[in-house]
Write a protein that holds these residues in place. Structure first.
Motif, PDB file in Angstrom:
ATOM      1  N   UNK A   8      23.875 -35.452  49.906  1.00 42.52           N
ATOM      2  CA  UNK A   8      23.793 -35.040  51.304  1.00 42.52           C
ATOM      3  C   UNK A   8      23.641 -36.294  52.152  1.00 42.52           C
ATOM      4  N   UNK A   9      24.237 -36.291  53.352  1.00 40.86           N
ATOM      5  CA  UNK A   9      24.236 -37.529  54.130  1.00 40.86           C
ATOM      6  C   UNK A   9      24.240 -37.237  55.627  1.00 40.86           C
ATOM      7  N   UNK A  10      23.977 -38.288  56.388  1.00 39.30           N
ATOM      8  CA  UNK A  10      24.016 -38.230  57.843  1.00 39.30           C
ATOM      9  C   UNK A  10      24.367 -39.623  58.345  1.00 39.30           C
ATOM     10  N   UNK A  11      25.165 -39.708  59.400  1.00 44.90           N
ATOM     11  CA  UNK A  11      25.542 -40.995  59.972  1.00 44.90           C
ATOM     12  C   UNK A  11      24.817 -41.194  61.303  1.00 44.90           C
ATOM     13  N   UNK A  12      24.151 -42.331  61.430  1.00 46.09           N
ATOM     14  CA  UNK A  12      23.493 -42.702  62.688  1.00 46.09           C
ATOM     15  C   UNK A  12      24.354 -43.728  63.415  1.00 46.09           C
ATOM     16  N   UNK A  13      25.074 -43.318  64.442  1.00 46.84           N
ATOM     17  CA  UNK A  13      25.834 -44.298  65.246  1.00 46.84           C
ATOM     18  C   UNK A  13      24.868 -45.229  65.970  1.00 46.84           C
ATOM     19  N   UNK A  14      25.358 -46.396  66.282  1.00 43.53           N
ATOM     20  CA  UNK A  14      24.528 -47.338  67.046  1.00 43.53           C
ATOM     21  C   UNK A  14      24.142 -46.716  68.379  1.00 43.53           C
ATOM     22  N   UNK A  15      22.870 -46.875  68.746  1.00 43.52           N
ATOM     23  CA  UNK A  15      22.384 -46.352  70.008  1.00 43.52           C
ATOM     24  C   UNK A  15      21.848 -44.936  69.946  1.00 43.52           C
ATOM     25  N   UNK A  31      22.623 -47.504  54.282  1.00 41.71           N
ATOM     26  CA  UNK A  31      23.599 -48.584  54.138  1.00 41.71           C
ATOM     27  C   UNK A  31      24.574 -48.553  55.301  1.00 41.71           C
ATOM     28  N   UNK A  32      25.372 -49.595  55.382  1.00 39.26           N
ATOM     29  CA  UNK A  32      26.412 -49.646  56.403  1.00 39.26           C
ATOM     30  C   UNK A  32      27.456 -48.569  56.128  1.00 39.26           C
ATOM     31  N   UNK A  33      27.953 -47.963  57.186  1.00 37.27           N
ATOM     32  CA  UNK A  33      28.974 -46.928  57.032  1.00 37.27           C
ATOM     33  C   UNK A  33      30.360 -47.516  56.802  1.00 37.27           C
ATOM     34  N   UNK A  60      20.389 -52.158  59.898  1.00 42.41           N
ATOM     35  CA  UNK A  60      21.827 -52.037  59.663  1.00 42.41           C
ATOM     36  C   UNK A  60      22.592 -52.188  60.968  1.00 42.41           C
ATOM     37  N   UNK A  61      22.122 -51.537  62.020  1.00 39.12           N
ATOM     38  CA  UNK A  61      22.785 -51.645  63.318  1.00 39.12           C
ATOM     39  C   UNK A  61      22.833 -53.096  63.798  1.00 39.12           C
ATOM     40  N   UNK A  62      21.720 -53.793  63.632  1.00 40.34           N
ATOM     41  CA  UNK A  62      21.600 -55.158  64.154  1.00 40.34           C
ATOM     42  C   UNK A  62      22.321 -56.179  63.279  1.00 40.34           C
ATOM     43  N   UNK A  63      22.089 -56.101  61.962  1.00 42.01           N
ATOM     44  CA  UNK A  63      22.573 -57.137  61.056  1.00 42.01           C
ATOM     45  C   UNK A  63      24.040 -56.977  60.676  1.00 42.01           C
ATOM     46  N   UNK A  64      24.523 -55.750  60.592  1.00 39.33           N
ATOM     47  CA  UNK A  64      25.918 -55.549  60.184  1.00 39.33           C
ATOM     48  C   UNK A  64      26.802 -55.180  61.363  1.00 39.33           C
ATOM     49  N   UNK A  65      26.193 -54.705  62.448  1.00 40.02           N
ATOM     50  CA  UNK A  65      26.971 -54.303  63.607  1.00 40.02           C
ATOM     51  C   UNK A  65      27.707 -52.991  63.423  1.00 40.02           C
TER      52      UNK A  65
END
Length: 209
Positions: A8-15, A31-33, A60-65
């Protein structure tokens, strides 16, 4: 729908506000998407509470963009299956990541150090090899799911399908690597060799497809 079980998963977009998604429980894996080669993956990627989740998603948002992919953490064996072909598919012998002594105080995950730090791998006895001790039933299930996943994602040429076999015997497709490394010492080529395709033949087949 395609008969392929995934975590099961969920994606958190930046912001986006970071909160525990409905239907997911800890521990979770962050992890990064979109990045590959275990970029951004470390022991801190396994989180056990909301504060750790928020911190890792922000990392993840900051380091991988990139957006952050959060999925239920499946504890168990990490298995890989090479698939090659288009209309007609062939699978190579099931390969396994042996985490050696690295799991004594840590989660068994393919961090960036596990994949790319030769001294770390040697120190902890980390290696990848043909999977052992799998029952004929489980082997057949893994190979069938590898083909199902390959077809469901409309892959072509060749790919490496990455699985987790949970401690309870449940099989999950973690990832479809549509462009796995073909270097002779890497998992795909090694499993191909065991399956009867020596390196030159593997390269020929990859070009044919």
């Amino acid at each position: 729908f395609n008969g392929v079980q995934t975590p099961k998963f969920f994606v958190f977009p930046k912001g986006r506000r970071i909160a525990l998604p409905e239907g997911l429980g800890f521990p979770l894996f962050v992890k990064s998407a979109s990045d590959d080669a275990s970029f951004g993956i470390a022991q801190a990627s396994v989180v056990h509470d909301l504060i750790q989740l928020q911190r890792r998603v922000e990392f993840i948002h900051t380091q991988t963009g990139s957006d952050a992919l959060v999925e239920e953490f499946i504890s168990g064996r990490e298995l890989y299956v090479g698939v090659i072909g288009n209309q007609r598919l062939n699978t190579y012998p099931i390969w396994e990541m042996d985490f050696g002594l690295a799991t004594t105080d840590s989660a068994a995950i393919a961090t960036r150090k596990v994949k790319w730090d030769a001294k770390y791998r040697l120190k902890h006895g980390i290696d990848s090899r043909q999977a052992r001790g799998l029952s004929p039933k489980i082997k057949a299930q893994i190979l069938e799911m590898a083909v199902r996943g390959y077809r469901a994602l409309s892959l072509s040429g060749y790919a490496r399908m990455d699985f987790r076999l949970s401690n309870q015997g449940q099989l999950y497709l973690l990832e479809a690597n549509a462009n796995p490394c073909l270097a002779a010492e890497e998992d795909f080529a090694q499993s191909a060799a065991v399956g009867g395709d020596h390196y030159a033949r593997l390269l020929e087949r990859s070009e044919e497809h």
